[in-house]
Design a protein around this motif. Structure first.
Motif, PDB file in Angstrom:
ATOM      1  N   TYR A 119      -0.726   9.764   6.622  1.00 30.43           N
ATOM      2  CA  TYR A 119      -1.862  10.147   5.777  1.00 30.43           C
ATOM      3  C   TYR A 119      -2.300   9.040   4.823  1.00 30.43           C
ATOM      4  N   PHE A 120      -1.514   7.974   4.725  1.00 25.44           N
ATOM      5  CA  PHE A 120      -1.819   6.866   3.818  1.00 25.44           C
ATOM      6  C   PHE A 120      -2.517   5.782   4.629  1.00 25.44           C
ATOM      7  N   HIS A 121      -3.826   5.624   4.409  1.00 22.83           N
ATOM      8  CA  HIS A 121      -4.637   4.705   5.202  1.00 22.83           C
ATOM      9  C   HIS A 121      -5.043   3.482   4.379  1.00 22.83           C
ATOM     10  N   LYS A 122      -4.708   2.313   4.894  1.00 22.47           N
ATOM     11  CA  LYS A 122      -5.099   1.065   4.243  1.00 22.47           C
ATOM     12  C   LYS A 122      -6.349   0.520   4.935  1.00 22.47           C
ATOM     13  N   ILE A 123      -7.362   0.200   4.148  1.00 24.70           N
ATOM     14  CA  ILE A 123      -8.605  -0.354   4.662  1.00 24.70           C
ATOM     15  C   ILE A 123      -8.526  -1.880   4.643  1.00 24.70           C
ATOM     16  N   GLN A 124      -8.040  -2.436   3.548  1.00 23.66           N
ATOM     17  CA  GLN A 124      -7.821  -3.873   3.412  1.00 23.66           C
ATOM     18  C   GLN A 124      -6.480  -4.073   2.736  1.00 23.66           C
ATOM     19  N   CYS A 125      -5.745  -5.096   3.226  1.00 24.44           N
ATOM     20  CA  CYS A 125      -4.412  -5.312   2.669  1.00 24.44           C
ATOM     21  C   CYS A 125      -3.965  -6.749   2.899  1.00 24.44           C
ATOM     22  N   PHE A 126      -3.268  -7.298   1.929  1.00 24.27           N
ATOM     23  CA  PHE A 126      -2.706  -8.635   2.055  1.00 24.27           C
ATOM     24  C   PHE A 126      -1.581  -8.685   3.084  1.00 24.27           C
ATOM     25  N   CYS A 127      -1.082  -7.525   3.468  1.00 20.92           N
ATOM     26  CA  CYS A 127       0.051  -7.477   4.393  1.00 20.92           C
ATOM     27  C   CYS A 127      -0.354  -7.829   5.822  1.00 20.92           C
ATOM     28  N   PHE A 128      -1.643  -7.948   6.098  1.00 23.56           N
ATOM     29  CA  PHE A 128      -2.084  -8.235   7.455  1.00 23.56           C
ATOM     30  C   PHE A 128      -2.060  -9.728   7.772  1.00 23.56           C
ATOM     31  N   THR A 129      -1.830 -10.587   6.772  1.00 28.50           N
ATOM     32  CA  THR A 129      -1.833 -12.035   6.991  1.00 28.50           C
ATOM     33  C   THR A 129      -0.699 -12.706   6.222  1.00 28.50           C
ATOM     34  N   GLN A 130      -0.340 -13.909   6.661  1.00 29.28           N
ATOM     35  CA  GLN A 130       0.649 -14.700   5.934  1.00 29.28           C
ATOM     36  C   GLN A 130       0.003 -15.216   4.652  1.00 29.28           C
ATOM     37  N   GLN A 131       0.804 -15.306   3.601  1.00 30.70           N
ATOM     38  CA  GLN A 131       0.328 -15.779   2.303  1.00 30.70           C
ATOM     39  C   GLN A 131       1.101 -17.039   1.936  1.00 30.70           C
ATOM     40  N   THR A 132       0.393 -18.131   1.672  1.00 28.92           N
ATOM     41  CA  THR A 132       1.044 -19.360   1.224  1.00 28.92           C
ATOM     42  C   THR A 132       0.693 -19.582  -0.233  1.00 28.92           C
ATOM     43  N   LEU A 133       1.716 -19.702  -1.056  1.00 29.10           N
ATOM     44  CA  LEU A 133       1.514 -19.984  -2.479  1.00 29.10           C
ATOM     45  C   LEU A 133       2.060 -21.367  -2.785  1.00 29.10           C
ATOM     46  N   GLN A 134       1.269 -22.146  -3.481  1.00 28.29           N
ATOM     47  CA  GLN A 134       1.676 -23.476  -3.912  1.00 28.29           C
ATOM     48  C   GLN A 134       2.607 -23.338  -5.123  1.00 28.29           C
ATOM     49  N   PRO A 135       3.339 -24.392  -5.470  1.00 24.94           N
ATOM     50  CA  PRO A 135       4.245 -24.311  -6.630  1.00 24.94           C
ATOM     51  C   PRO A 135       3.522 -23.829  -7.886  1.00 24.94           C
ATOM     52  N   PRO A 149      -7.468  13.480   3.735  1.00 25.74           N
ATOM     53  CA  PRO A 149      -7.515  14.904   3.374  1.00 25.74           C
ATOM     54  C   PRO A 149      -6.678  15.791   4.304  1.00 25.74           C
ATOM     55  N   ALA A 150      -6.359  15.336   5.501  1.00 23.76           N
ATOM     56  CA  ALA A 150      -5.528  16.115   6.424  1.00 23.76           C
ATOM     57  C   ALA A 150      -4.137  16.381   5.836  1.00 23.76           C
ATOM     58  N   ILE A 151      -3.755  15.621   4.807  1.00 26.12           N
ATOM     59  CA  ILE A 151      -2.461  15.838   4.162  1.00 26.12           C
ATOM     60  C   ILE A 151      -2.357  17.260   3.605  1.00 26.12           C
ATOM     61  N   LEU A 152      -3.505  17.826   3.222  1.00 31.25           N
ATOM     62  CA  LEU A 152      -3.518  19.165   2.626  1.00 31.25           C
ATOM     63  C   LEU A 152      -3.238  20.263   3.645  1.00 31.25           C
ATOM     64  N   GLU A 153      -3.363  19.938   4.926  1.00 33.21           N
ATOM     65  CA  GLU A 153      -3.117  20.911   5.986  1.00 33.21           C
ATOM     66  C   GLU A 153      -1.696  20.852   6.532  1.00 33.21           C
ATOM     67  N   ASP A 154      -0.905  19.886   6.072  1.00 34.98           N
ATOM     68  CA  ASP A 154       0.457  19.693   6.567  1.00 34.98           C
ATOM     69  C   ASP A 154       1.433  20.466   5.671  1.00 34.98           C
ATOM     70  N   GLU A 155       2.059  21.496   6.228  1.00 36.97           N
ATOM     71  CA  GLU A 155       2.974  22.324   5.434  1.00 36.97           C
ATOM     72  C   GLU A 155       4.173  21.541   4.908  1.00 36.97           C
ATOM     73  N   PHE A 156       4.552  20.452   5.590  1.00 34.23           N
ATOM     74  CA  PHE A 156       5.686  19.648   5.141  1.00 34.23           C
ATOM     75  C   PHE A 156       5.320  18.748   3.963  1.00 34.23           C
ATOM     76  N   MET A 157       4.034  18.631   3.675  1.00 32.07           N
ATOM     77  CA  MET A 157       3.581  17.809   2.555  1.00 32.07           C
ATOM     78  C   MET A 157       3.144  18.654   1.359  1.00 32.07           C
ATOM     79  N   ALA A 158       3.239  19.961   1.473  1.00 30.48           N
ATOM     80  CA  ALA A 158       2.739  20.876   0.443  1.00 30.48           C
ATOM     81  C   ALA A 158       3.361  20.630  -0.932  1.00 30.48           C
ATOM     82  N   ASP A 159       4.635  20.284  -0.990  1.00 32.36           N
ATOM     83  CA  ASP A 159       5.313  20.105  -2.269  1.00 32.36           C
ATOM     84  C   ASP A 159       5.345  18.651  -2.743  1.00 32.36           C
ATOM     85  N   VAL A 160       4.755  17.744  -1.987  1.00 30.17           N
ATOM     86  CA  VAL A 160       4.776  16.327  -2.352  1.00 30.17           C
ATOM     87  C   VAL A 160       3.743  16.077  -3.449  1.00 30.17           C
TER      88      VAL A 160
END
Length: 180
Positions: A119-135, A149-160
Motif C-alpha cells: 500500500y506504500f507507493h513511491k512516485i520518486q525516490c533516491f533509492c532508484f539510482t546510485q548516489q555519489t557524494l564528494q568529501p 486508499p486500498a489499505i482501508l479495505e484490508d482487515e489486517f491493516m485495520a489496527d495499523v
C-alpha cells in the motif's frame, strides 16, 4: 540409461531454478509487497488515488541507517509525518559524506509492518539510482509517495496507525572495467 538421463534432466532443472530463484523472488516481493517491499507508482496512479477523497490519516515514521563501510551521516529531515491516505506527500532525507574521499552508495528500503508494503507507493525516490557524494558534500534526498486508499479495505491493516519507511545505504559495487 533412462534413469541416468532422468537424473541429469532433474539436475539441470534444479540448476535452472537456482538461477531463477532470486529474480523470481524479487518479482514476487514487488508485486505482493511481501517483506515490506514498497510499490512504485506513476504520477497518473498518484492522481487517481488522490481523487478518492479519503479523509482518514495515518502516521509515517522515517528511519535511516548506513552500512558500516559507508562513512556518511544519513537521517530523515523529520522523524514522523501525518498524511491523508491517498494524498501525495514529500519526505526528505539528508546525507553527508563524512570522509575525505568520494563514496558511492545505493539505498535499500522497506516498510513496517511488512503487510503495508503493498500500500506504500513511491512516485520518486533516491533509492532508484546510485548516489555519489564528494568529501564533505551534503545533499537533500526527497521521496515522493502516497498510501494507497486500498489499505482501508484490508482487515489486517485495520489496527495499523503508523507505517515506518526505512532506508539503509550500502556502498555501491565498483563498476567492472570491460575494456581490459
Amino acid at each position: 540409461m533412462r534413469t541416468g538421463g532422468m537424473a541429469l534432466l532433474g539436475a539441470l532443472a534444479m540448476l535452472g531454478l537456482g538461477y531463477a530463484a532470486v529474480p523470481l523472488y524479487d518479482l514476487f516481493c514487488r508485486v505482493t509487497g511481501f517483506g515490506g517491499t514498497t510499490q512504485v507508482a506513476t504520477e497518473a496512479e498518484a492522481v487517481s488515488a488522490a481523487r478518492a477523497g479519503i479523509a482518514k490519516e495515518i502516521s509515517i515514521r522515517f528511519d535511516a541507517s548506513t552500512a558500516r563501510d559507508v562513512p556518511w551521516s544519513f537521517a530523515p529531515a523529520q522523524a514522523t509525518d501525518t498524511v491523508r491516505i491517498g494524498q501525495r506527500d514529500l519526505a526528505s532525507y539528508i546525507a553527508r559524506n563524512d570522509s575525505n574521499y568520494p563514496v558511492t552508495g545505493t539505498a535499500t528500503f522497506n516498510v513496517e509492518p511488512a503487510q503495508a508494503g503493498k500500500y506504500f507507493h513511491k512516485i520518486q525516490c533516491f533509492c532508484f539510482t546510485q548516489q555519489t557524494l564528494q568529501p564533505g558534500q551534503e545533499v537533500n534526498m526527497p521521496v515522493l509517495y502516497y498510501v494507497d486508499p486500498a489499505i482501508l479495505e484490508d482487515e489486517f491493516m485495520a489496527d495499523v496507525e503508523q507505517i515506518t519507511l526505512s532506508y539503509t545505504f550500502h556502498r555501491a559495487k565498483e563498476a567492472v572495467d570491460t575494456d581490459s
